[in-house]
Design an enzyme around this catalytic site. Structure first.
Site, PDB file in Angstrom:
ATOM      1  N   ASP A  14      27.002 -28.921 -18.239  1.00 46.21           N
ATOM      2  CA  ASP A  14      27.617 -27.759 -17.612  1.00 46.21           C
ATOM      3  C   ASP A  14      28.873 -28.256 -16.892  1.00 46.21           C
ATOM      4  O   ASP A  14      29.029 -29.468 -16.678  1.00 46.21           O
ATOM      5  CB  ASP A  14      26.620 -27.130 -16.640  1.00 46.21           C
ATOM      6  CG  ASP A  14      27.233 -26.024 -15.808  1.00 46.21           C
ATOM      7  OD1 ASP A  14      27.798 -25.081 -16.396  1.00 46.21           O
ATOM      8  OD2 ASP A  14      27.166 -26.115 -14.568  1.00 46.21           O
ATOM      9  N   ASP A  16      31.090 -26.161 -13.995  1.00 42.76           N
ATOM     10  CA  ASP A  16      31.165 -25.772 -12.585  1.00 42.76           C
ATOM     11  C   ASP A  16      29.843 -26.049 -11.875  1.00 42.76           C
ATOM     12  O   ASP A  16      28.784 -25.584 -12.299  1.00 42.76           O
ATOM     13  CB  ASP A  16      31.496 -24.285 -12.467  1.00 42.76           C
ATOM     14  CG  ASP A  16      32.812 -23.926 -13.119  1.00 42.76           C
ATOM     15  OD1 ASP A  16      33.787 -23.691 -12.393  1.00 42.76           O
ATOM     16  OD2 ASP A  16      32.866 -23.880 -14.360  1.00 42.76           O
ATOM     17  N   ASP A 203      23.342 -27.600 -13.138  1.00 42.14           N
ATOM     18  CA  ASP A 203      23.019 -27.417 -11.724  1.00 42.14           C
ATOM     19  C   ASP A 203      22.249 -26.144 -11.433  1.00 42.14           C
ATOM     20  O   ASP A 203      21.851 -25.919 -10.286  1.00 42.14           O
ATOM     21  CB  ASP A 203      24.317 -27.395 -10.901  1.00 42.14           C
ATOM     22  CG  ASP A 203      25.166 -26.169 -11.229  1.00 42.14           C
ATOM     23  OD1 ASP A 203      25.504 -25.989 -12.428  1.00 42.14           O
ATOM     24  OD2 ASP A 203      25.487 -25.393 -10.317  1.00 42.14           O
TER      25      ASP A 203
END
Length: 247
Positions: A14, A16, A203
């Site tokens: 991922d 961001d 995240d």
């Protein structure tokens, strides 16, 4: 080398909240768009809880907040997490947002963000070391983000990571985006790999859900944007405090 890398040929990341802290730039663009529309700004702390489902959803949450929709049922200060599994800030009500207003707000946001998407964006500690080490070991690296694809190249170039990823998918690259498994299945298919030889690193619960649904192993970092929830609650196969622990 982290045990989860045993037998892994490809690592999908991922962007961001996993590799970069982009909220300062996102928040500036959100607030600029709201101000241009004559609406109250949100501030960086609130935007930090809204990131992760693509730019259209980000602006929908911003509009809900600006309209005062659902704030009464979310008593915590922004950025401090959620109580009792309550809704994400700005999503407490199912009241619809005017489609034309949302489209306009989204377009204005994209205009502001596109001017310099990496001005205040920084890599998290350990990211560069991790990516360099994985690439040196011959692992394939892919980027799978819900951010619009047009912003990926400028960000990677600005951070000196343009050559690290063999394949990059944005939230608009395919008909579906995370938490749908389609982007990860596309990555595995693109390289002719079976999903069990791939690892998804993210995240948020959306990254972990997408990875599990695609048959990938999953690894989470706890420092990113997960709508105020501990990412461990999503049941990843592993958690590292810093990506440097991966190598």
């Amino acid at each position: 080398m982290h045990p989860l890398l045993d037998g892994i040929d490809l690592v999908a990341f991922d962007l961001d909240g996993t590799l970069i802290d982009s909220v300062p730039d996102l928040a500036l663009a959100v607030d600029a768009a709201l101000a241009e529309l004559g609406l109250p700004v949100a501030g960086e702390a609130r935007v930090r809880d809204w990131v992760g489902n693509g730019s259209l959803k980000l602006m929908e949450r911003a509009l809900r907040h600006a309209a005062g929709v659902g704030e009464a049922s979310h008593s915590e200060a922004p950025g401090t997490g959620r109580r009792g599994g309550g809704p994400v800030v700005g999503e407490a009500s199912q009241e619809s947002i005017d489609k034309a207003l949302l489209e306009r707000a989204h377009a204005v946001f994209l205009e502001h963000y596109g001017r310099d998407p990496g001005a205040h964006t920084r890599l998290y500690p350990g990211v560069r070391e991790c990516l360099d080490a994985l690439r040196a070991r011959g692992l394939l690296l892919a980027l799978v983000t819900n951010k619009p694809h047009a912003f990926i190249a400028p960000l990677l170039e600005g951070l000196g990571l343009a050559d690290h990823f063999t394949l990059c998918l944005g939230g608009d690259s395919l008909p579906e985006k995370k938490p749908h498994p389609a982007p990860l299945l596309h990555v595995a298919s693109h390289f002719g790999l079976s999903p069990e030889r791939c690892l998804m690193v993210g995240d948020s619960r959306h990254d972990i859900a997408a990875g599990k649904a695609a048959g990938f192993l999953t690894l989470a970092v706890p420092y990113g944007y997960n709508h105020g929830e501990p990412v461990r609650e999503s049941g990843p196969d592993g958690v590292v405090e810093s990506l440097v622990e991966l190598v």
